[in-house]
Motif scaffolding. Structure first.
Motif, mmCIF file in Angstrom:
data_model
loop_
_atom_site.group_PDB
_atom_site.id
_atom_site.type_symbol
_atom_site.label_atom_id
_atom_site.label_comp_id
_atom_site.label_asym_id
_atom_site.label_seq_id
_atom_site.Cartn_x
_atom_site.Cartn_y
_atom_site.Cartn_z
ATOM 1 N N ASN A 482 0.860 -1.181 0.000
ATOM 2 C CA ASN A 482 0.000 0.000 0.000
ATOM 3 C C ASN A 482 0.897 1.233 0.000
ATOM 4 O O ASN A 482 1.420 1.631 1.040
ATOM 5 C CB ASN A 482 -0.909 -0.020 1.230
ATOM 6 N N GLU A 483 1.115 1.791 -1.238
ATOM 7 C CA GLU A 483 2.085 2.877 -1.443
ATOM 8 C C GLU A 483 3.470 2.396 -0.998
ATOM 9 O O GLU A 483 4.003 1.473 -1.571
ATOM 10 C CB GLU A 483 1.627 4.138 -0.687
ATOM 11 N N ASN A 484 4.049 3.029 0.022
ATOM 12 C CA ASN A 484 5.391 2.614 0.449
ATOM 13 C C ASN A 484 5.346 1.777 1.730
ATOM 14 O O ASN A 484 6.304 1.726 2.503
ATOM 15 C CB ASN A 484 6.269 3.854 0.687
ATOM 16 N N LYS A 485 4.223 1.121 1.956
ATOM 17 C CA LYS A 485 4.063 0.303 3.144
ATOM 18 C C LYS A 485 3.654 -1.125 2.781
ATOM 19 O O LYS A 485 2.989 -1.353 1.782
ATOM 20 C CB LYS A 485 3.012 0.908 4.082
ATOM 21 N N LEU A 486 4.105 -2.056 3.649
ATOM 22 C CA LEU A 486 3.653 -3.447 3.540
ATOM 23 C C LEU A 486 2.490 -3.629 4.502
ATOM 24 O O LEU A 486 2.592 -3.349 5.694
ATOM 25 C CB LEU A 486 4.775 -4.418 3.920
ATOM 26 N N GLN A 487 1.354 -4.089 3.985
ATOM 27 C CA GLN A 487 0.163 -4.276 4.807
ATOM 28 C C GLN A 487 -0.172 -5.762 4.888
ATOM 29 O O GLN A 487 -0.161 -6.478 3.887
ATOM 30 C CB GLN A 487 -1.031 -3.508 4.230
ATOM 31 N N ILE A 488 -0.471 -6.199 6.108
ATOM 32 C CA ILE A 488 -0.851 -7.596 6.340
ATOM 33 C C ILE A 488 -2.182 -7.600 7.092
ATOM 34 O O ILE A 488 -2.314 -6.970 8.142
ATOM 35 C CB ILE A 488 0.215 -8.343 7.179
ATOM 36 N N ASP A 489 -3.159 -8.312 6.533
ATOM 37 C CA ASP A 489 -4.470 -8.428 7.166
ATOM 38 C C ASP A 489 -4.705 -9.872 7.574
ATOM 39 O O ASP A 489 -4.542 -10.799 6.763
ATOM 40 C CB ASP A 489 -5.584 -7.978 6.215
ATOM 41 N N TYR A 490 -5.082 -10.058 8.839
ATOM 42 C CA TYR A 490 -5.380 -11.398 9.365
ATOM 43 C C TYR A 490 -6.856 -11.448 9.771
ATOM 44 O O TYR A 490 -7.359 -10.552 10.452
ATOM 45 C CB TYR A 490 -4.512 -11.698 10.586
ATOM 46 N N THR A 491 -7.561 -12.522 9.351
ATOM 47 C CA THR A 491 -8.966 -12.707 9.715
ATOM 48 C C THR A 491 -9.222 -14.182 10.005
ATOM 49 O O THR A 491 -8.715 -15.059 9.293
ATOM 50 C CB THR A 491 -9.891 -12.265 8.557
ATOM 51 N N ASP A 492 -10.007 -14.449 11.077
ATOM 52 C CA ASP A 492 -10.462 -15.825 11.293
ATOM 53 C C ASP A 492 -11.923 -15.803 11.742
ATOM 54 O O ASP A 492 -12.461 -14.749 12.093
ATOM 55 C CB ASP A 492 -9.570 -16.563 12.301
ATOM 56 N N ASN A 493 -12.570 -16.949 11.702
ATOM 57 C CA ASN A 493 -13.984 -17.038 12.066
ATOM 58 C C ASN A 493 -14.168 -17.694 13.436
ATOM 59 O O ASN A 493 -15.144 -18.399 13.679
ATOM 60 C CB ASN A 493 -14.777 -17.818 11.013
ATOM 61 N N GLY A 494 -13.195 -17.423 14.327
ATOM 62 C CA GLY A 494 -13.248 -18.035 15.652
ATOM 63 C C GLY A 494 -14.092 -17.256 16.634
ATOM 64 O O GLY A 494 -14.955 -16.455 16.268
ATOM 65 N N VAL A 495 -13.785 -17.456 17.934
ATOM 66 C CA VAL A 495 -14.611 -16.873 18.990
ATOM 67 C C VAL A 495 -14.279 -15.406 19.244
ATOM 68 O O VAL A 495 -15.036 -14.711 19.928
ATOM 69 C CB VAL A 495 -14.438 -17.659 20.303
ATOM 70 N N GLY A 496 -13.139 -14.914 18.725
ATOM 71 C CA GLY A 496 -12.761 -13.528 18.947
ATOM 72 C C GLY A 496 -12.307 -13.291 20.369
ATOM 73 O O GLY A 496 -12.167 -14.233 21.164
ATOM 74 N N ILE A 497 -12.043 -12.020 20.733
ATOM 75 C CA ILE A 497 -11.679 -11.674 22.100
ATOM 76 C C ILE A 497 -12.515 -10.499 22.546
ATOM 77 O O ILE A 497 -12.947 -9.666 21.740
ATOM 78 C CB ILE A 497 -10.175 -11.362 22.234
ATOM 79 N N GLY A 498 -12.713 -10.415 23.867
ATOM 80 C CA GLY A 498 -13.676 -9.469 24.386
ATOM 81 C C GLY A 498 -13.209 -8.043 24.464
ATOM 82 O O GLY A 498 -13.953 -7.111 24.212
#
Length: 540
Positions: A482-498
């Protein structure tokens, strides 16, 4: 090389011998094992072989023939360093008895012959010859056994030793009974009379048992009477194997209520000795495990101390060098040190974390303890319990392998991208599917090495956190520039955190620290029960 300490080793061996004589085998085993560990294999040859011989004998006495064989084999390379044949005789004899008790006549005969061919004293040669005869008896080759025993009973040293003589003619009578010879009763009664005269209860058990066996075909009442006498004496001397042998004869010779009584007694004793032997086997395994663990921890501590000393020397040298250079080139070095200091901090953090991570092996202690407790308390003869034990051992092996992989060095060269992919793919299981997008669109060769390390560790920590806490079935990792940056997106379908407080508790604090160290940003989606999302980027 171990530090030589003869006084301490002798003290341990004396304690081990003391407990051995009192049949307190667990304590004896502990001190023999400690003495063995304290010995130097080049200077304490006789003491280390003596320790191994006794360790193997203890395991053998308690029915752990496989464990005894493994222990005895440890002495083989050390035997080459001694010219005293008695040490080889002891080890060969132990191995032969183990094979004899596990119905492996071929190897039993091999080691008894090796013991016989050594240049030892007459009493040891007699013992080896008698052992060879026992192999033939076990193999039902009674004529060969008779030939050997008949020669032995004429030996002057045998005839002068009433106990050995009684044992040999008792075995000879047993062989003659098996081939239907009338000589059998002569030798069996002669052995019985000697043992009665000398009040030799151990010899009487064998004599009465062989007489009971002999009379099964011609006098059932007398056979049962002898078997009961032998059983009573075996019970008094706590000889479980002899009790079981007598009960087998009584079961064969009786019917009705008596048959039921003897059968139930046999089953109860057999179950009891199986549990006792398994418990002893597990206890010995735990003693060895604890010693190995303590030894490994001491080695790690010494390595860490040595590394710390080296690092301190290197730091001191660097300070002196920096001071000299600072005087000469203060302006130029100021910028250089600022950049270098940042890289060194990241690298130092990485190195420290790698060292500390090795200690995570201790986490396995709980799994190992539970597995040993299971093996100690459960009947491992059942298929279900065997499968549970094998599954537990496989879990321990997998966790050990994963810890090693998680803390291994990271290749930041051309193989970096393939190692990164392998690491991410390694979290794929039958329950969890990890999808990777855009990883090949990034020009990884243009990324600095310390940033590659951060990418690898951040992704790894996110996936480890997923495995521990998420309970998800799908994970998506997306890489993009993304322009001059490295972007990393993480997603899961678990229980999440509160809430954000759980981030540090779930091991994600390291992820934040790494990203902030390279002036990056990180955003957590903390809504519970709706999966878990993380978005991070940093300059490249």
């Amino acid at each position: 090389m171990k530090q030589h300490n003869t006084i301490e080793i002798d003290k341990l061996l004396n304690l081990a011998d003391k407990y051995f004589e009192k049949s307190e085998y667990d304590s004896s085993y502990y001190y023999f094992n400690k003495a063995k560990s304290a010995c130097d294999t080049t200077t304490d040859v006789s003491k280390i072989i003596y320790s191994i011989s006794n360790l193997a004998t203890i395991q053998q006495n308690l029915g752990d023939y496989s464990g005894s064989e493994t222990t005895a084999m440890e002495a083989m390379p050390i035997l080459q360093r001694t010219s005293n044949p008695k040490y080889k005789w002891n080890i060969y004899t132990i191995l032969g008895i183990n094979y004899l008790n596990t119905n492996n006549a071929k190897y039993a005969l091999f080691y008894f012959n090796k013991a016989l061919n050594l240049k030892t004293d007459e009493s040891r040669k007699i013992g080896s010859t008698n052992n060879i005869a026992l192999v033939y008896i076990e193999n039902e080759d009674y004529y060969k056994a008779i030939k050997i025993l008949s020669t032995l009973k004429l030996n002057e040293e045998v005839r002068n030793d009433w106990e050995t003589y009684s044992d040999i003619i008792n075995n000879l009578g047993y062989c003659y009974s098996k081939i239907g010879s009338t000589k059998a009763i002569v030798y069996l009664n002669k052995s019985l009379n000697i043992n009665l005269k000398k009040k030799n209860d151990w010899g009487l058990i064998s004599s009465y048992y062989n007489l009971a066996s002999f009379h099964t075909k011609n006098n059932l009442a007398l056979s049962n009477n002898y078997a009961k006498i032998a059983y009573k004496k075996a019970t008094k001397l706590k000889s479980v194997d002899s009790r079981l042998g007598c009960l087998k004869l009584l079961i064969q010779n009786t019917s009705g209520d008596e048959l039921k009584k003897y059968s139930l007694t046999y089953l109860n004793i057999n179950d009891s000795i199986t549990k006792v032997r398994q418990k002893a086997k597990n206890q010995f395994a735990k003693i060895k495990y604890d010693f190995k663990k303590e030894k490994d921890e001491n080695i790690k501590l010494k390595i860490q101390q040595a590394n710390q000393q080296k690092q301190q020397v290197h730091r001191d040298q660097f300070v002196y060098f920096a001071l000299v250079i600072l005087i000469l080139l203060s302006v130029i070095i100021a910028n250089y040190l600022a950049a270098k200091n940042k890289r060194e901090k990241i690298k130092a953090s990485y190195n420290t974390e790698t060292r500390i991570s090795k200690k995570l092996h201790d986490e396995l202690a709980n799994d190992v303890y539970q597995t040993m407790a299971f093996a100690e308390t459960q009947d491992l003869s059942t298929t279900q319990n065997k499968e549970i034990l094998i599954s537990s051992l496989d879990t321990i092996y997998t966790r050990t392998r994963n810890i090693s992989r998680e803390n291994s060095n990271i290749d930041t060269g051309l193989a970096f991208i393939s190692h990164l992919k392998d690491m991410m793919s390694g979290f794929n299981t039958q329950m969890v599917n990890v999808l990777i997008n855009g990883v090949d669109t990034i020009k990884w060769t243009a990324l600095e090495n310390h940033k590659k390390i951060i990418v690898y560790r951040v992704v790894q920590e996110l996936l480890v956190n997923m495995k521990k806490h998420s309970k998800c079935s799908l994970v998506v990792l997306t890489f993009k520039k993304n322009e001059n940056k490295l972007q990393i997106d993480y997603t899961d379908n678990g229980v999440g955190i509160g809430n954000s407080e759980l981030i540090s508790k779930n091991g994600l604090l390291n992820v934040e620290n790494r990203i902030h160290a390279v002036k990056g940003t990180i955003t957590f989606d903390t809504k519970s029960n709706k999966g878990f999302r993380v978005s991070l980027d940093f300059p490249i």
